[in-house]
Design an enzyme around this catalytic site. Sequence first.
Site: not given
Ligand code: ASP
Length: 343
Positions: A210, A240
Amino acid sequence: MKYWVFALLLLGSSPMWADKAPIALAIHGGAGTILREEMSPELEKAFIEALNQSLDAGYQVLLKGGSSLDAVSASVIVMENSPLFNAGKGAVFTHEGVNELDAAIMDGSTLAAGAVAGVRTVKNPILLARKVMTDSPHVMLTGSGADAFAKTTNLELVGPEYFHTERRWQQLQKLLKAGDKGTKLSEDADKTGSRKEAYRFSSEENRFGTVGAVALDSKGRLAAATSTGGMTNKRWGRVGDAPVIGAGTYANGYCAVSATGHGEYFIRAAVAHDICARVEYLKQPLQAASEAVVMDKLVQMKGEGGVIAVDRQGQVALPFNSKGMYRAYIDANGKRVVAIYRD
Ligand code: ASP
C-alpha cells in the site's frame, strides 16, 4: 534586566525552525516480509529513490505554505505512478486477473473524507477519493459506480493495460497454481509443509502493499491519504482497510494516520481511529498511542503491518510489527529519514 538577558539567551539558542509553525510529513510504501538479504541492490536503490521523490513532492508543498491535503496527495501520486508499489501503476491482480484499486483521503481540520474501492479505470485513485470528498455528497463510492463517477470528473482515465506489470502478473500465477486460500503466506506455509515452496514469496514479491502519506501543514491542519491495489488474488469484491475511514486512514485535529498491512485485521482493530482516539482522549503521546495499537493490540490479533502517524506538534511515529516497511519522514525539527528494513 536579568530576565531580559535570560530571554535573549533563549532566543539566541533557538534554531530557525522553532520560530515558524511546525510542518511535518511521513510516507509509507507498504509493510511486509521485506528482508535486506532478499533484496537486490538495484531494487533497493530504486525503492530509496522513489521514497525520496515522494517525500520531496509532498514536502515542497508544505514548504511553500501549501495545505496538508495537497502535500499528502502529491506524495501518494508519486508512488501511485511508480510500478514499484502496490498502488496505481504497480497494483496487484485480483483472482480474475484485473486490478481493483482502493484509496481514501481525510482532512483532519474539517473531518471531511472521501474514499473509493474497487475502481478499475482511474490512473490516480487518490485523486478520485479527493473528488468524492469535494465534488460529491458522499464519503465512499465503490466498483462500477465509482468508475462512473470518475467519468464525470476531469481525472485521467486509463485502460486495463496501464496496470499490467509482469511482476504482479507472475505473482498472481504463482498463487493460483498453489491453490491459494487468501490467508497469510506464513500461515499457509505452516499448515502445509509440502506447499511451502509454492507459497514462498521473496521480499520483492509481497502479496500485500500500500502507499500512504500523513502531513501537518503550517496552518496546523493534519491530513492522511492511503492508496492500494489490495491483496494479490483477492476475489468477490474484497475491500481492505485502506479506504475504510478509521481503519486504514484517519485524520482529525489531533493526529493523522495511514496504515499498511493485512487489512482484515486493521479493519477489525479500527487501527487509524484508535490511535487518534488514544491521543485525543487518553492524552497519550503519538508514539505510545501508535505502538499500543500496532505492537500490542494488532500483535495479539496476529495482524501484521504498520502505520505512519503525525500529530499537531509535528511529531511522527512509524511503528510496524512486520519485518520491514518502506517508509520516510521529515519531522518538525527538519530531521529526514528514509528506511526499509527493521534495523
Ligand atoms: N492494507 C492493504 C489491504 O489489506 C494492503 C497493505 O497495506 O499491504 O488491502
